[in-house]
Design a protein around this motif. Structure first.
Motif, PDB file in Angstrom:
ATOM      1  N   THR A  12      83.221  55.674  15.584  1.00 46.73           N
ATOM      2  CA  THR A  12      82.270  54.875  14.816  1.00 46.73           C
ATOM      3  C   THR A  12      81.906  53.677  15.670  1.00 46.73           C
ATOM      4  O   THR A  12      82.782  52.975  16.179  1.00 46.73           O
ATOM      5  N   VAL A  13      80.609  53.482  15.855  1.00 45.11           N
ATOM      6  CA  VAL A  13      80.094  52.434  16.740  1.00 45.11           C
ATOM      7  C   VAL A  13      79.073  51.590  15.984  1.00 45.11           C
ATOM      8  O   VAL A  13      78.452  52.068  15.038  1.00 45.11           O
ATOM      9  N   PRO A  14      78.885  50.339  16.405  1.00 48.11           N
ATOM     10  CA  PRO A  14      77.904  49.503  15.701  1.00 48.11           C
ATOM     11  C   PRO A  14      76.457  49.880  16.007  1.00 48.11           C
ATOM     12  O   PRO A  14      75.573  49.630  15.197  1.00 48.11           O
ATOM     13  N   ASP A  15      76.205  50.482  17.175  1.00 42.46           N
ATOM     14  CA  ASP A  15      74.852  50.854  17.542  1.00 42.46           C
ATOM     15  C   ASP A  15      74.889  52.166  18.317  1.00 42.46           C
ATOM     16  O   ASP A  15      75.431  52.220  19.424  1.00 42.46           O
ATOM     17  N   LEU A  16      74.312  53.212  17.734  1.00 44.17           N
ATOM     18  CA  LEU A  16      74.341  54.550  18.311  1.00 44.17           C
ATOM     19  C   LEU A  16      73.716  54.603  19.695  1.00 44.17           C
ATOM     20  O   LEU A  16      74.249  55.231  20.617  1.00 44.17           O
ATOM     21  N   GLU A  17      72.593  53.943  19.886  1.00 47.55           N
ATOM     22  CA  GLU A  17      71.892  54.004  21.169  1.00 47.55           C
ATOM     23  C   GLU A  17      72.673  53.294  22.269  1.00 47.55           C
ATOM     24  O   GLU A  17      72.740  53.785  23.400  1.00 47.55           O
ATOM     25  N   THR A  18      73.257  52.153  21.962  1.00 49.80           N
ATOM     26  CA  THR A  18      74.064  51.433  22.948  1.00 49.80           C
ATOM     27  C   THR A  18      75.268  52.261  23.372  1.00 49.80           C
ATOM     28  O   THR A  18      75.578  52.371  24.560  1.00 49.80           O
ATOM     29  N   ALA A  19      75.948  52.870  22.414  1.00 55.57           N
ATOM     30  CA  ALA A  19      77.112  53.711  22.720  1.00 55.57           C
ATOM     31  C   ALA A  19      76.697  54.940  23.524  1.00 55.57           C
ATOM     32  O   ALA A  19      77.382  55.332  24.477  1.00 55.57           O
ATOM     33  N   THR A  20      75.576  55.543  23.160  1.00 53.29           N
ATOM     34  CA  THR A  20      75.077  56.701  23.904  1.00 53.29           C
ATOM     35  C   THR A  20      74.791  56.309  25.350  1.00 53.29           C
ATOM     36  O   THR A  20      75.200  57.003  26.286  1.00 53.29           O
ATOM     37  N   HIS A  21      74.103  55.198  25.546  1.00 51.57           N
ATOM     38  CA  HIS A  21      73.776  54.725  26.888  1.00 51.57           C
ATOM     39  C   HIS A  21      75.056  54.535  27.708  1.00 51.57           C
ATOM     40  O   HIS A  21      75.127  54.930  28.875  1.00 51.57           O
ATOM     41  N   PHE A  22      76.072  53.924  27.121  1.00 55.75           N
ATOM     42  CA  PHE A  22      77.332  53.708  27.824  1.00 55.75           C
ATOM     43  C   PHE A  22      77.959  55.036  28.245  1.00 55.75           C
ATOM     44  O   PHE A  22      78.345  55.216  29.396  1.00 55.75           O
ATOM     45  N   LEU A  23      78.086  55.991  27.323  1.00 54.76           N
ATOM     46  CA  LEU A  23      78.742  57.264  27.623  1.00 54.76           C
ATOM     47  C   LEU A  23      77.965  58.085  28.653  1.00 54.76           C
ATOM     48  O   LEU A  23      78.554  58.745  29.510  1.00 54.76           O
ATOM     49  N   VAL A  24      76.645  58.032  28.590  1.00 51.66           N
ATOM     50  CA  VAL A  24      75.816  58.747  29.567  1.00 51.66           C
ATOM     51  C   VAL A  24      75.975  58.101  30.943  1.00 51.66           C
ATOM     52  O   VAL A  24      76.210  58.789  31.941  1.00 51.66           O
ATOM     53  N   ARG A  25      75.896  56.800  30.994  1.00 49.50           N
ATOM     54  CA  ARG A  25      75.963  56.102  32.279  1.00 49.50           C
ATOM     55  C   ARG A  25      77.366  56.120  32.885  1.00 49.50           C
ATOM     56  O   ARG A  25      77.525  56.329  34.086  1.00 49.50           O
ATOM     57  N   ALA A  26      78.387  55.909  32.070  1.00 45.72           N
ATOM     58  CA  ALA A  26      79.758  55.819  32.583  1.00 45.72           C
ATOM     59  C   ALA A  26      80.340  57.180  32.936  1.00 45.72           C
ATOM     60  O   ALA A  26      81.077  57.296  33.913  1.00 45.72           O
ATOM     61  N   PHE A  27      80.021  58.225  32.140  1.00 42.58           N
ATOM     62  CA  PHE A  27      80.707  59.509  32.300  1.00 42.58           C
ATOM     63  C   PHE A  27      79.796  60.707  32.523  1.00 42.58           C
ATOM     64  O   PHE A  27      80.275  61.825  32.647  1.00 42.58           O
ATOM     65  N   GLY A  28      78.493  60.489  32.527  1.00 40.60           N
ATOM     66  CA  GLY A  28      77.584  61.622  32.673  1.00 40.60           C
ATOM     67  C   GLY A  28      77.528  62.486  31.427  1.00 40.60           C
ATOM     68  O   GLY A  28      77.213  63.667  31.491  1.00 40.60           O
ATOM     69  N   ALA A  29      77.823  61.896  30.259  1.00 40.35           N
ATOM     70  CA  ALA A  29      77.734  62.639  29.003  1.00 40.35           C
ATOM     71  C   ALA A  29      76.293  63.094  28.782  1.00 40.35           C
ATOM     72  O   ALA A  29      75.347  62.466  29.268  1.00 40.35           O
ATOM     73  N   LYS A  30      76.145  64.172  28.055  1.00 41.91           N
ATOM     74  CA  LYS A  30      74.827  64.712  27.710  1.00 41.91           C
ATOM     75  C   LYS A  30      74.684  64.729  26.197  1.00 41.91           C
ATOM     76  O   LYS A  30      75.625  65.080  25.475  1.00 41.91           O
ATOM     77  N   ILE A  31      73.510  64.392  25.710  1.00 39.04           N
ATOM     78  CA  ILE A  31      73.237  64.472  24.275  1.00 39.04           C
ATOM     79  C   ILE A  31      73.028  65.939  23.922  1.00 39.04           C
ATOM     80  O   ILE A  31      72.184  66.608  24.514  1.00 39.04           O
TER      81      ILE A  31
END
Length: 170
Positions: A12-31
């Motif tokens: 659970t995160v306060p802002d979905l887009e901010t958390a998505t950006h972090f996971l994509v940038r830090a770990f190469g996560a894909k939506i």
């Protein structure tokens, strides 16, 4: 019945887009997909409250599933409601951190920090039954305040001499 491994981790995160950006940038996560888009009507009401065990008046605002390059999925939740506590600290009861294995600890730490995480202390050697010349870990705080551990143990670990059982390694 056999448990095969972790399918996904829910955050659970306060802002979905901010958390998505972090996971994509830090770990190469894909939506992978959005189960609930922010533009849709929030999920709410007695059924949601009972199913999730949340206080009356809680609203699910957005849900997104991401995949890590090698490992479980990460499901992000954004809620609003009458009660939202800060993330737990390692000394609190309950699930307290997520640990991700990496072959390149220093690079992974740099990626996380450049994506917005705060390094709590420089990488440390793994202790006792996990020690090895190159076996290390680091704790970071994500942009939304949760604890993240990065761990690498390429060298044999002392516990392996006393049992045939092994940690699962990605």
């Amino acid at each position: 019945m056999t448990v095969r491994g972790i399918d996904h981790v829910g955050l659970t995160v306060p802002d979905l887009e901010t958390a998505t950006h972090f996971l994509v940038r830090a770990f190469g996560a894909k939506i992978l997909y959005d189960t609930l888009r922010r533009e849709e009507e929030p999920r709410k009401g007695p059924d949601l409250e009972k199913r999730l065990g949340v206080p009356k008046g809680t609203r699910q605002r957005a849900i997104r599933m991401l995949s890590l390059p090698n490992g479980p999925g990460v499901e992000l939740f954004e809620f609003s409601g009458p009660r939202q506590e800060p993330p737990v600290l390692p000394c609190d009861f309950g699930w307290q951190h997520v640990a991700l294995y990496t072959d390149e600890l220093d690079e992974a730490v740099e990626n996380c920090v450049s994506a917005g995480a705060a390094l709590l202390a420089p990488p440390h050697p793994l202790p006792g039954p996990e020690e090895g010349e190159r076996n290390r870990f680091a704790y970071l705080r994500t942009p939304w305040g949760s604890i993240l551990e990065l761990v690498s143990y390429p060298d044999p670990q002392p516990y392996e001499r006393t049992t045939a059982e092994r940690r699962w390694r990605p």
